[in-house]
Design a protein around this motif. Structure first.
Motif, PDB file in Angstrom:
ATOM      1  N   PHE A 217       0.845  -1.198   0.000  1.00  0.00           N
ATOM      2  CA  PHE A 217       0.000   0.000   0.000  1.00  0.00           C
ATOM      3  C   PHE A 217       0.876   1.242   0.000  1.00  0.00           C
ATOM      4  O   PHE A 217       2.088   1.171   0.232  1.00  0.00           O
ATOM      5  CB  PHE A 217      -0.925   0.025   1.227  1.00  0.00           C
ATOM      6  N   SER A 218       0.255   2.385  -0.260  1.00  0.00           N
ATOM      7  CA  SER A 218       0.919   3.682  -0.178  1.00  0.00           C
ATOM      8  C   SER A 218      -0.095   4.728   0.253  1.00  0.00           C
ATOM      9  O   SER A 218      -1.197   4.788  -0.291  1.00  0.00           O
ATOM     10  CB  SER A 218       1.539   4.077  -1.525  1.00  0.00           C
ATOM     11  N   LEU A 219       0.290   5.537   1.227  1.00  0.00           N
ATOM     12  CA  LEU A 219      -0.555   6.636   1.695  1.00  0.00           C
ATOM     13  C   LEU A 219      -0.179   7.959   1.040  1.00  0.00           C
ATOM     14  O   LEU A 219      -0.716   9.001   1.416  1.00  0.00           O
ATOM     15  CB  LEU A 219      -0.437   6.770   3.219  1.00  0.00           C
ATOM     16  N   TYR A 220       0.732   7.908   0.059  1.00  0.00           N
ATOM     17  CA  TYR A 220       1.228   9.132  -0.569  1.00  0.00           C
ATOM     18  C   TYR A 220       0.598   9.389  -1.934  1.00  0.00           C
ATOM     19  O   TYR A 220       1.037  10.293  -2.652  1.00  0.00           O
ATOM     20  CB  TYR A 220       2.744   9.060  -0.733  1.00  0.00           C
ATOM     21  N   THR A 221      -0.416   8.620  -2.312  1.00  0.00           N
ATOM     22  CA  THR A 221      -0.962   8.760  -3.664  1.00  0.00           C
ATOM     23  C   THR A 221      -1.558  10.152  -3.899  1.00  0.00           C
ATOM     24  O   THR A 221      -1.411  10.717  -4.986  1.00  0.00           O
ATOM     25  CB  THR A 221      -2.031   7.684  -3.910  1.00  0.00           C
ATOM     26  N   ALA A 222      -2.229  10.695  -2.885  1.00  0.00           N
ATOM     27  CA  ALA A 222      -2.831  12.019  -3.063  1.00  0.00           C
ATOM     28  C   ALA A 222      -1.759  13.101  -3.217  1.00  0.00           C
ATOM     29  O   ALA A 222      -1.927  14.050  -3.990  1.00  0.00           O
ATOM     30  CB  ALA A 222      -3.732  12.341  -1.872  1.00  0.00           C
TER      31      ALA A 222
END
Length: 259
Positions: A217-222
């Motif tokens: 997963f990645s929380l930096y997409t936005a």
């Protein structure tokens, strides 16, 4: 494309033996958009650090044409060295990275691996007769990891001239038998912004990099979507969403076929 890491972020790379953690970190050291690379060999085997010492001078930086070693700092602490030095090695690495960040540089910090650092904490805690936590690790393992990972980030340094630097942390984790439910992986998951989970079955199929798209997963997409829109010109967010749905559908069909 699928699980990006923003500059100044923190990413963990858990995986069992032979899944390619060291290869991923060495590839990032070569191709990452960073001006300085700090590579910490924390409790790893001596031959792995020997490979780094022999390969980095031969690798060419794609931007400058010079050897990657010219912009690299290596902190070597192999498994036969004292555990106290192993515990201090990652702090030494992030301090060096912060030094270059205060100079206005963009720094990539590679830790290989935080599991060996946690094992040093466990051994030191046993010698100090501290109360053990889960699987014998100290009860303060999660807080120590949080204090370490929060040192990543983008900063605007005080003083003149005006300058902005960044430290991005990529930490490899070596869970026993590839079990991601063990304490080091779980404690790192609480504070990391991205995870590239390496799957042993993919590695055995010679599928490299062996990143499992179901559990990563990645929380930096936005944060990185505007950069992708400017650099690529395409609707990266919708393309990524469609690709993730296709991969999920592929997993469902594979499970149906196995039934």
């Amino acid at each position: 494309m699928l699980f990006p890491v923003a500059e100044g972020g923190a990413c963990i790379v858990p995986g069992g033996f032979g899944t390619g953690k060291t290869i991923i970190e060495q590839s990032l050291a070569r191709f990452a958009d960073a001006e300085v690379v700090v590579y910490v060999g924390c409790g790893e085997r001596g031959n792995e650090m020997t490979d780094v010492l022999t390969e980095f001078p031969q690798l060419t930086d794609p931007r400058t044409g010079r050897p990657v070693m010219d912009r690299s700092v290596l902190i070597v602490n192999t498994s036969n060295m004292p555990v106290a030095a192993r515990e201090a090695s990652i702090y030494f690495g992030v301090t060096v990275a912060e030094y270059y960040r205060d100079m206005g540089r963009r720094v990539a910090l590679m830790i290989d691996s935080t599991s060996r650092w946690a094992e040093a904490l466990r051994e030191m805690g046993a010698r100090l007769q501290e109360m053990p936590g889960e699987e014998g690790y100290p009860t303060y393992l999660a807080s120590r990891l949080s204090l370490f990972f929060e040192r990543a980030g983008v900063v605007r340094a005080a003083g003149a001239p005006a300058r902005e630097g960044a430290v991005t942390i990529i930490g490899a984790i070596s869970p026993p038998s590839g079990d991601f439910s063990e304490p080091v992986t779980q404690a790192s998951l609480r504070v990391a912004g991205a995870m590239w989970a390496l799957d042993a079955s993919l590695a055995h199929q010679r599928h490299y990099p062996a990143v499992d798209w179901d559990s990563s997963f990645s929380l930096y997409t936005a944060q990185v979507a505007p950069w992708f829109a400017e650099a690529g010109g395409a609707d990266w967010a919708s393309l990524r969403r469609e690709l993730v749905l296709l991969l999920q559908r592929e997993r469902e069909l594979r499970e149906i076929a196995s039934l």
